[in-house]
Write a protein that holds these residues in place. Structure first.
Motif, PDB file in Angstrom:
ATOM      1  N   HIS A   1     -10.391   4.674 -12.335  1.00 14.54           N
ATOM      2  CA  HIS A   1     -10.146   5.847 -13.039  1.00 14.54           C
ATOM      3  C   HIS A   1     -11.544   6.847 -13.445  1.00 14.54           C
ATOM      4  O   HIS A   1     -12.644   6.354 -13.426  1.00 14.54           O
ATOM      5  N   LEU A   2     -11.148   8.195 -14.197  1.00 14.83           N
ATOM      6  CA  LEU A   2     -12.299   8.860 -14.732  1.00 14.83           C
ATOM      7  C   LEU A   2     -11.781   9.355 -16.013  1.00 14.83           C
ATOM      8  O   LEU A   2     -10.589   9.925 -16.171  1.00 14.83           O
ATOM      9  N   ILE A   3     -12.602  10.006 -16.712  1.00 12.55           N
ATOM     10  CA  ILE A   3     -12.464  10.563 -17.796  1.00 12.55           C
ATOM     11  C   ILE A   3     -13.226  11.855 -17.793  1.00 12.55           C
ATOM     12  O   ILE A   3     -14.462  12.087 -17.694  1.00 12.55           O
ATOM     13  N   ARG A   4     -12.630  13.016 -18.301  1.00 18.67           N
ATOM     14  CA  ARG A   4     -13.048  14.451 -18.256  1.00 18.67           C
ATOM     15  C   ARG A   4     -13.007  15.070 -19.623  1.00 18.67           C
ATOM     16  O   ARG A   4     -12.121  14.611 -20.267  1.00 18.67           O
ATOM     17  N   PRO A   5     -13.894  15.701 -19.704  1.00 14.37           N
ATOM     18  CA  PRO A   5     -13.843  16.574 -21.033  1.00 14.37           C
ATOM     19  C   PRO A   5     -12.558  17.590 -20.969  1.00 14.37           C
ATOM     20  O   PRO A   5     -12.311  18.144 -20.111  1.00 14.37           O
ATOM     21  N   LYS A   6     -12.222  17.537 -22.529  1.00 15.32           N
ATOM     22  CA  LYS A   6     -10.947  18.419 -22.363  1.00 15.32           C
ATOM     23  C   LYS A   6     -11.423  19.240 -23.704  1.00 15.32           C
ATOM     24  O   LYS A   6     -11.553  18.681 -24.742  1.00 15.32           O
ATOM     25  N   SER A   7     -11.335  20.616 -23.708  1.00 14.41           N
ATOM     26  CA  SER A   7     -11.843  21.436 -24.772  1.00 14.41           C
ATOM     27  C   SER A   7     -10.394  22.040 -25.502  1.00 14.41           C
ATOM     28  O   SER A   7     -10.208  21.680 -26.632  1.00 14.41           O
ATOM     29  N   ALA A   8      -9.661  23.023 -24.709  1.00 11.24           N
ATOM     30  CA  ALA A   8      -8.490  23.725 -25.454  1.00 11.24           C
ATOM     31  C   ALA A   8      -7.538  22.844 -25.619  1.00 11.24           C
ATOM     32  O   ALA A   8      -7.228  22.057 -24.963  1.00 11.24           O
ATOM     33  N   LYS A   9      -6.820  23.024 -26.631  1.00  8.57           N
ATOM     34  CA  LYS A   9      -5.396  22.400 -27.001  1.00  8.57           C
ATOM     35  C   LYS A   9      -4.256  23.056 -26.206  1.00  8.57           C
ATOM     36  O   LYS A   9      -4.588  24.170 -25.729  1.00  8.57           O
ATOM     37  N   GLU A  10      -3.352  22.365 -25.865  1.00 10.12           N
ATOM     38  CA  GLU A  10      -2.362  22.815 -25.218  1.00 10.12           C
ATOM     39  C   GLU A  10      -1.694  24.195 -25.917  1.00 10.12           C
ATOM     40  O   GLU A  10      -1.397  24.246 -27.121  1.00 10.12           O
ATOM     41  N   SER A  11      -1.481  25.204 -25.153  1.00 12.35           N
ATOM     42  CA  SER A  11      -1.045  26.331 -25.602  1.00 12.35           C
ATOM     43  C   SER A  11       0.458  26.552 -26.045  1.00 12.35           C
ATOM     44  O   SER A  11       0.590  27.491 -26.783  1.00 12.35           O
ATOM     45  N   ILE A  12       1.155  25.364 -25.884  1.00 12.05           N
ATOM     46  CA  ILE A  12       2.406  25.578 -26.328  1.00 12.05           C
ATOM     47  C   ILE A  12       2.728  25.492 -27.943  1.00 12.05           C
ATOM     48  O   ILE A  12       3.836  25.912 -28.443  1.00 12.05           O
ATOM     49  N   TRP A  13       1.796  25.025 -28.788  1.00  9.06           N
ATOM     50  CA  TRP A  13       1.881  24.889 -30.107  1.00  9.06           C
ATOM     51  C   TRP A  13       1.419  26.130 -30.977  1.00  9.06           C
ATOM     52  O   TRP A  13       0.482  26.611 -30.706  1.00  9.06           O
ATOM     53  N   ARG A  14       2.309  26.051 -32.101  1.00 10.61           N
ATOM     54  CA  ARG A  14       2.032  27.263 -32.991  1.00 10.61           C
ATOM     55  C   ARG A  14       1.205  26.172 -34.100  1.00 10.61           C
ATOM     56  O   ARG A  14       1.968  25.302 -34.796  1.00 10.61           O
ATOM     57  N   THR A  15       0.081  26.619 -34.672  1.00  9.20           N
ATOM     58  CA  THR A  15      -0.533  25.655 -35.672  1.00  9.20           C
ATOM     59  C   THR A  15      -1.100  26.311 -36.783  1.00  9.20           C
ATOM     60  O   THR A  15      -0.892  27.819 -36.728  1.00  9.20           O
TER      61      THR A  15
END
Length: 221
Positions: free
Chosen positions: A207-221
């Motif tokens: 396995h590998l782990i990559r960085p994730k910046s943006a949250k999923e665009s489907i959400w209204r927060t």
């Protein structure tokens, strides 16, 4: 978000529909009546409204209010979970809760027991073959088809906020998944800690782990 849901059926009609479906599926001589669901249905619809109000998709929220269509399969699967969960939490008959759970499993191919505490805001995306077990969940949970959350040696995962489970992914055992993480398609996270803002790809052996910046665009927060 103070909105009122625009529903294709009233809570009374939804209770009638679910009772009719359950009785057709389980003609075991213990017929349930719409009145058996009438107390839980309005509160379940309120929980559905809160959930849908945070989903940035025109079929769930039109910019002004939440929308529920009982003929939208993903939405109806979420509704049946809320209905069974609410009935259970209000002390309703276990037999009816079980039948609602099995109705959801039959109609949508997803296994989400009524005692499982899903967060107040989540989204199922055509969840055929998905099993969500007794893990610890947080808001803004996004789950696709063939996903699994469950135990390994009686230990269950803990998932943070803004976690997405892509098609065919699983999180099993003593896992701690941080906020804003994604489990990639066909990946297995097993007895492992995943730090916040990460994408996990692979399996315990490779396995590998990559960085994730943006949250999923489907959400209204």
């Amino acid at each position: 978000m103070n909105t009122r849901i625009r529903s294709s059926l009233t809570s009374k009609q939804l209770a009638q529909l679910a009772a009719h479906q359950v009785n057709n599926l389980h003609p075991d001589g213990e017929k349930i009546e719409p009145a058996d669901l009438s107390t839980a249905a309005p509160q379940a619809l309120s929980r559905l409204e809160h959930c849908f109000s945070h989903i940035g998709n025109k079929y769930f929220f039109d910019g002004q209010q939440a929308i529920f269509d009982h003929l939208h399969g993903d939405q109806y699967a979420m509704w049946l979970y809320f209905l069974a969960s609410e009935l259970h939490e209000s002390g309703g008959p276990t037999s009816i809760c079980k039948k609602l759970f099995l109705l959801n499993k039959t109609l949508h191919g997803c296994d989400i027991f009524y005692e499982v505490k899903l967060p107040s805001v989540f989204l199922l995306v055509h969840p055929l073959g998905t099993v969500l077990g007794r893990g610890h969940y947080a808001d803004f949970l996004l789950v696709y088809q063939r996903c699994g959350v469950g135990s390994n040696h009686d230990a269950y995962p803990t998932l943070g906020e803004h976690v997405s489970l892509r098609p065919g992914s699983s999180v099993l055992g003593r896992c701690s998944v941080g906020n804003n993480c994604a489990i990639a398609t066909e990946s297995l996270l097993l007895d492992q800690e995943l730090p916040p803002d990460s994408v996990y790809i692979g399996n315990p052996r490779d396995h590998l782990i990559r960085p994730k910046s943006a949250k999923e665009s489907i959400w209204r927060t």
